[in-house]
Design an enzyme around this catalytic site. Structure first.
Site, mmCIF file in Angstrom:
data_model
loop_
_atom_site.group_PDB
_atom_site.id
_atom_site.type_symbol
_atom_site.label_atom_id
_atom_site.label_comp_id
_atom_site.label_asym_id
_atom_site.label_seq_id
_atom_site.Cartn_x
_atom_site.Cartn_y
_atom_site.Cartn_z
ATOM 1 N N ASN A 9 0.876 -1.169 0.000
ATOM 2 C CA ASN A 9 0.000 0.000 0.000
ATOM 3 C C ASN A 9 0.914 1.220 0.000
ATOM 4 O O ASN A 9 1.521 1.537 1.017
ATOM 5 C CB ASN A 9 -0.899 -0.009 1.246
ATOM 6 C CG ASN A 9 -1.708 1.274 1.382
ATOM 7 O OD1 ASN A 9 -1.721 2.100 0.461
ATOM 8 N ND2 ASN A 9 -2.376 1.429 2.514
ATOM 9 N N LYS A 11 0.133 4.209 -0.190
ATOM 10 C CA LYS A 11 -0.500 5.394 0.421
ATOM 11 C C LYS A 11 -0.255 6.614 -0.480
ATOM 12 O O LYS A 11 -0.164 6.447 -1.697
ATOM 13 C CB LYS A 11 0.013 5.584 1.853
ATOM 14 C CG LYS A 11 -0.157 4.298 2.680
ATOM 15 C CD LYS A 11 -0.014 4.483 4.160
ATOM 16 C CE LYS A 11 -0.204 3.132 4.849
ATOM 17 N NZ LYS A 11 -0.203 3.217 6.298
ATOM 18 N N HIS A 96 -9.598 1.212 4.651
ATOM 19 C CA HIS A 96 -8.320 1.378 5.367
ATOM 20 C C HIS A 96 -8.552 2.290 6.571
ATOM 21 O O HIS A 96 -9.349 3.236 6.498
ATOM 22 C CB HIS A 96 -7.257 1.974 4.440
ATOM 23 C CG HIS A 96 -5.895 1.903 5.040
ATOM 24 N ND1 HIS A 96 -5.460 2.819 5.970
ATOM 25 C CD2 HIS A 96 -4.891 1.011 4.893
ATOM 26 C CE1 HIS A 96 -4.240 2.477 6.362
ATOM 27 N NE2 HIS A 96 -3.865 1.388 5.718
ATOM 28 N N GLU A 98 -6.981 4.646 7.728
ATOM 29 C CA GLU A 98 -6.772 6.079 7.476
ATOM 30 C C GLU A 98 -8.005 6.699 6.831
ATOM 31 O O GLU A 98 -8.293 7.880 7.039
ATOM 32 C CB GLU A 98 -5.502 6.273 6.620
ATOM 33 C CG GLU A 98 -4.245 6.001 7.448
ATOM 34 C CD GLU A 98 -3.056 5.437 6.688
ATOM 35 O OE1 GLU A 98 -3.022 5.526 5.454
ATOM 36 O OE2 GLU A 98 -2.149 4.895 7.363
ATOM 37 N N GLU A 167 -5.476 -5.045 10.257
ATOM 38 C CA GLU A 167 -4.447 -4.047 10.518
ATOM 39 C C GLU A 167 -4.762 -3.339 11.838
ATOM 40 O O GLU A 167 -5.557 -2.393 11.852
ATOM 41 C CB GLU A 167 -4.421 -3.001 9.397
ATOM 42 C CG GLU A 167 -4.098 -3.576 8.039
ATOM 43 C CD GLU A 167 -3.518 -2.509 7.097
ATOM 44 O OE1 GLU A 167 -2.372 -2.685 6.683
ATOM 45 O OE2 GLU A 167 -4.193 -1.513 6.827
ATOM 46 N N GLY A 173 2.378 2.199 10.819
ATOM 47 C CA GLY A 173 3.325 3.301 10.706
ATOM 48 C C GLY A 173 4.005 3.658 12.020
ATOM 49 O O GLY A 173 4.678 4.681 12.117
ATOM 50 N N SER A 211 3.279 -2.288 10.272
ATOM 51 C CA SER A 211 4.722 -2.377 10.514
ATOM 52 C C SER A 211 5.306 -3.744 10.173
ATOM 53 O O SER A 211 6.258 -4.192 10.806
ATOM 54 C CB SER A 211 5.068 -1.973 11.956
ATOM 55 O OG SER A 211 4.674 -0.620 12.196
HETATM 56 P P1 13P Z 1 2.986 0.296 7.681
HETATM 57 O O1 13P Z 1 3.488 -1.002 7.079
HETATM 58 O O2 13P Z 1 3.744 1.497 7.196
HETATM 59 O O3 13P Z 1 2.842 0.214 9.151
HETATM 60 O O4 13P Z 1 1.503 0.497 7.084
HETATM 61 C C1 13P Z 1 0.609 -0.545 7.166
HETATM 62 C C2 13P Z 1 -0.592 -0.191 6.379
HETATM 63 O O5 13P Z 1 -1.357 0.691 6.749
HETATM 64 C C3 13P Z 1 -0.827 -0.902 5.129
HETATM 65 O O6 13P Z 1 -2.102 -0.656 4.648
#
Ligand code: 13P
Length: 249
Positions: A9, A11, A96, A98, A167, A173, A211
């Site tokens: 992803n 982002k 997601h 976010e 997740e 993150g 992560s």
């Molecule tokens: P990270 O791997 O940067 O923690 O992000 C995970 C994520 O949100 C994947 O959709």
């Protein structure tokens, strides 16, 4: 045994030049290996055309990061599932954390987005997960089951066509990964919920995200109910993403 799926992803990262060098590095790194697992990159919408051309004929599938809950029409700024399909999009993230957090996406909206993707022949990667406060309040299971139930209820027997990504919000993150045991515990709950919902649920891949990196992927992917990973930061570095793919293959 079902294949694992490793999905990146990106982002809101990337650019024309950076995308091209990342994909070239991934494709040359993959060249030697047979496609022993499913691999995808979920990219920002403006780069779908570029990525469609870069990925043509490769083992890497194209993914999007969001889709409109509407079929088409007066919805400024939104992207319809049929438009994604025009660029050979195979997967689309929905829900997601976010988007749930910054865009107020509800369980019902996420379920509708999954339905739109399925109707267009795109596999929705349905993202679910608890916040730190919810985990500390002992509500992890309740939260993830509620989030997944909305998608199951709206999509009926089509639910066997989805991918699920667990997740935990507190692991995204932050560098704080769920331990393999913590992740497995939740995955087992989700697996049971899916199996109860559909006779064909065994084929559903349940990914872990939060992560995941080159150092911890092997242990996480070794858990019985972890069928792949959804990778954020580490998907932007070719060497790390390739190491994670190798751990899944
Ligand atoms: P990270 O791997 O940067 O923690 O992000 C995970 C994520 O949100 C994947 O959709």
């Amino acid at each position: 045994m079902k294949k694992k799926l490793i999905a990146g992803n990106w982002k809101m990262n990337g650019g024309l030049a950076a995308n091209e060098s990342l994909i070239q590095a991934l494709l040359s790194g993959l060249a030697a290996k047979a496609a022993l697992c499913d691999i995808a990159v979920c990219v920002p919408a403006p780069y779908l055309a570029q990525l469609q051309s870069l990925l043509a004929g490769s083992a890497l599938a194209l993914g999007a990061q969001d889709v409109s809950a509407h079929e088409g029409g007066a919805y400024t700024g939104e992207v319809a599932a049929a438009m994604l399909k025009d660029f050979a999009v195979r997967y689309c993230l929905v829900g997601h954390s976010e988007r749930r957090l910054y865009h107020g996406e509800s369980d019902a909206l996420v379920a509708t987005k999954a339905q739109r993707a399925l109707a267009a022949g795109i596999t929705p990667i349905v993202c679910i997960g608890e916040t730190l406060a919810e985990r500390e309040a002992g509500k992890t299971e309740e939260v993830v089951k509620r989030q997944l139930a909305a998608v199951i209820q709206l999509n009926g027997h089509c639910v066997s066509e989805i991918v699920v990504a667990y997740e935990p919000v507190w692991a995204i993150g932050t560098g704080k990964t769920a331990s393999p045991e913590q992740a497995q515990e939740v995955h087992a709950v989700l697996r049971a919920q899916l199996n109860a919902a559909s006779a064909h649920a065994e084929r559903i891949q349940i990914l872990y995200g939060g992560s995941m990196n080159a150092a911890n992927a092997q242990q996480l992917l070794g858990q019985p109910d972890i069928d792949g990973g959804l990778i954020g930061g580490a998907a932007l570095k070719a060497a790390d993403f390739l190491t994670i793919i190798a751990a899944a293959a």
